[in-house]
Design an enzyme around this catalytic site. Structure first.
Site, short mmCIF file in Angstrom:
data_model
loop_
_atom_site.label_atom_id
_atom_site.label_comp_id
_atom_site.label_asym_id
_atom_site.label_seq_id
_atom_site.Cartn_x
_atom_site.Cartn_y
_atom_site.Cartn_z
N TYR A 95 -4.49 25.47 61.93
CA TYR A 95 -3.44 26.48 62.07
C TYR A 95 -3.95 27.78 62.69
O TYR A 95 -3.17 28.61 63.12
CB TYR A 95 -2.76 26.76 60.72
CG TYR A 95 -2.00 25.56 60.15
CD1 TYR A 95 -2.17 24.29 60.69
CD2 TYR A 95 -1.13 25.71 59.09
CE1 TYR A 95 -1.50 23.21 60.19
CE2 TYR A 95 -0.45 24.61 58.58
CZ TYR A 95 -0.64 23.37 59.13
OH TYR A 95 0.03 22.29 58.62
N LYS B 44 -11.16 14.01 55.37
CA LYS B 44 -11.10 12.82 56.20
C LYS B 44 -12.49 12.63 56.79
O LYS B 44 -12.71 12.63 58.01
CB LYS B 44 -10.01 13.00 57.28
CG LYS B 44 -9.70 11.77 58.10
CD LYS B 44 -8.99 10.65 57.33
CE LYS B 44 -8.81 9.43 58.20
NZ LYS B 44 -8.29 8.27 57.44
N ASP C 59 -5.63 10.17 53.31
CA ASP C 59 -4.58 9.14 53.32
C ASP C 59 -4.45 8.49 51.95
O ASP C 59 -3.35 8.26 51.44
CB ASP C 59 -4.83 8.11 54.44
CG ASP C 59 -6.27 7.68 54.58
OD1 ASP C 59 -7.13 8.18 53.82
OD2 ASP C 59 -6.56 6.83 55.44
N ASP D 20 -1.17 21.72 53.31
CA ASP D 20 0.23 21.98 53.66
C ASP D 20 1.06 20.73 53.38
O ASP D 20 2.10 20.77 52.71
CB ASP D 20 0.32 22.37 55.15
CG ASP D 20 1.72 22.78 55.56
OD1 ASP D 20 2.52 23.14 54.68
OD2 ASP D 20 2.00 22.74 56.78
N ASP E 40 3.63 19.73 49.80
CA ASP E 40 5.06 19.37 49.82
C ASP E 40 5.29 18.07 49.06
O ASP E 40 6.27 17.92 48.33
CB ASP E 40 5.58 19.21 51.26
CG ASP E 40 6.12 20.51 51.84
OD1 ASP E 40 5.63 21.59 51.43
OD2 ASP E 40 7.02 20.45 52.69
C1 IPM Z 1 3.81 26.73 53.96
C2 IPM Z 1 4.62 26.72 55.21
C3 IPM Z 1 3.84 27.46 56.27
C4 IPM Z 1 2.52 26.74 56.42
C5 IPM Z 1 4.53 27.58 57.62
C6 IPM Z 1 5.88 28.24 57.48
C7 IPM Z 1 3.68 28.31 58.63
O1 IPM Z 1 4.93 25.42 55.59
O2 IPM Z 1 3.55 27.82 53.42
O3 IPM Z 1 3.42 25.65 53.49
O4 IPM Z 1 2.45 25.71 57.04
O5 IPM Z 1 1.54 27.21 55.87
MN MN Z 2 4.28 23.91 54.18
#
Ligand code: IPM
Ligand code: MN
Length: 358
Positions: free
Chosen positions: A144, A193, A225, A249, A253
């Site tokens: 990133y 990885k 993975d 990231d 989620d």
């Molecule tokens: C998060 C979000 C951010 C990231 C985006 C909005 C840049 O998805 O905080 O997880 O990827 O870090």
């Molecule tokens: Mn995110």
């Protein structure tokens, strides 16, 4: 307490208002004073100043003890913010503030509440075991923040992103992960990885070096993975999951989803000082913004994390966490976590119910 407040976009302002309600109640009960400073970031900053984060906003954040954030961004297909070049979009503001404040460690707890087990999408026997894990995501390095560009090579458009990690970047984040594990169930799962990537092989090596200073914390390595699979197969095995920016990231989620509601999960982004940026794990949810139906609990729990990590106020932090549990036990739910026999409440009601129980 000097608290910078980034309400942001979408449901951000609604959920932040509830977290402030709860913090204000704490300030009364525990006897401290809060000075809030509003800071613009994301789409609202684009609308006002033409950029997602101004230098003044960075300065305001720097001169705060901590920043409480709602969420930023809008609908990526319909919002005009997404017709701007990538570095002028709302998310660029978030990446920029993380870098400017050196927030290299992102803590994302993922807990399955007993009361919300019915909302867990995993098989019942897995959900019944429960889980309580925390992802420590490196936040200012890796893909990133690497050099990127899109150009034409021999008439073919080619895009390049680069994934770079220095041993120092890995080490300081690893130390955070082990420090946290020490206060929990004393297990770190480092996710990488290493069967493919050089950066992952360095990640493993440095993490092993750091582990030597923590003899009572167990370290294991897991390929990313496999980690994605294990998270849905047996999440109870995890305590602290330590991983690089992009893996974190994605896995965070997934870890959020298996709790049944991303609206319950707090997060903290920390640097080497006591400063922290505290925000719910969920996004700006533009589809439900302004309807007073968003779940403010993640933001309220982020405020609790702020009291604990930045201000060392464990008792006040716990009073918030207990108030949240109490309200859930009493059967109050926002629509995202609603189930049969419970009472559905709006965002603002949920905030008041929690504040009343501090
Ligand atoms: C998060 C979000 C951010 C990231 C985006 C909005 C840049 O998805 O905080 O997880 O990827 O870090
Ligand atoms: Mn995110």
């Amino acid at each position: 307490m000097k608290i910078g407040v980034i309400s942001g976009d979408g449901i951000g302002p609604e959920v932040v208002a509830e977290a402030k309600k709860v913090l204000d109640k704490c300030s009364e009960k525990f006897g401290f004073e809060i000075e809030y400073t509003d800071i613009y970031m994301g789409g609202c900053s684009i609308d006002k100043f033409g950029v997602p984060l101004t230098d003044e906003a960075i300065e305001a954040a720097k001169s705060s003890d901590a920043v409480l954030m709602g969420s930023i961004g809008g609908n990526t297909t319909t919002s005009p913010w997404y017709r701007l070049p990538a570095d002028k979009r709302p998310e660029a503001g978030l990446l920029k503030i993380r870098k400017a404040l050196n927030l290299f460690a992102n803590l994302r707890p993922s807990v399955l509440y007993d009361e919300l087990k019915d909302a867990c999408p995993l098989r019942k026997d897995i959900a019944d075991k429960g889980f309580d894990l925390i992802i420590v995501r490196e936040l200012t390095g890796g893909l990133y923040f690497g050099k990127r560009h899109t150009g034409e090579e021999n008439g073919i458009v080619t895009a390049v992103d680069t994934l770079t990690y220095s041993e120092e970047e890995i080490r300081r984040a690893a130390i955070k992960a082990f420090e946290i594990a020490k206060k929990r169930r004393k297990k770190v799962t480092s996710v990488d990885k290493a069967n493919v990537l050089d950066s992952s092989r360095l990640w493993r090596k440095v993490t092993e070096e750091v582990a030597k200073a923590y003899p009572d914390v167990m370290l294991e390595h897991m390929l990313v993975d496999n980690a994605a699979m294990q998270l849905v197969k047996d999440p109870a095995q995890f305590d602290v999951v330590f991983t690089e920016n992009m893996f974190g990231d994605i896995l965070s989620d997934e870890a959020a989803e298996i709790t049944g509601s991303i609206g319950m999960l707090s997060s903290a982004s920390l640097n080497d000082t006591k400063f922290g940026l505290y925000e719910p794990s969920g996004g700006s949810a533009p589809d439900i913004a302004g309807k007073n139906i968003a779940n403010p609990i993640a933001t309220i729990l982020s405020a609790a994390m702020m009291l604990r990590f930045t201000f060392d106020m464990d008792e006040a932090a716990k009073s918030i966490e207990d108030a949240v549990s109490k309200v859930l036990k009493e059967g109050y739910r926002t629509v995202d976590i609603m189930s049969e026999g419970c009472r559905e409440v709006k965002t603002s009601e949920m905030g008041s119910l929690i504040a009343d129980r501090i």
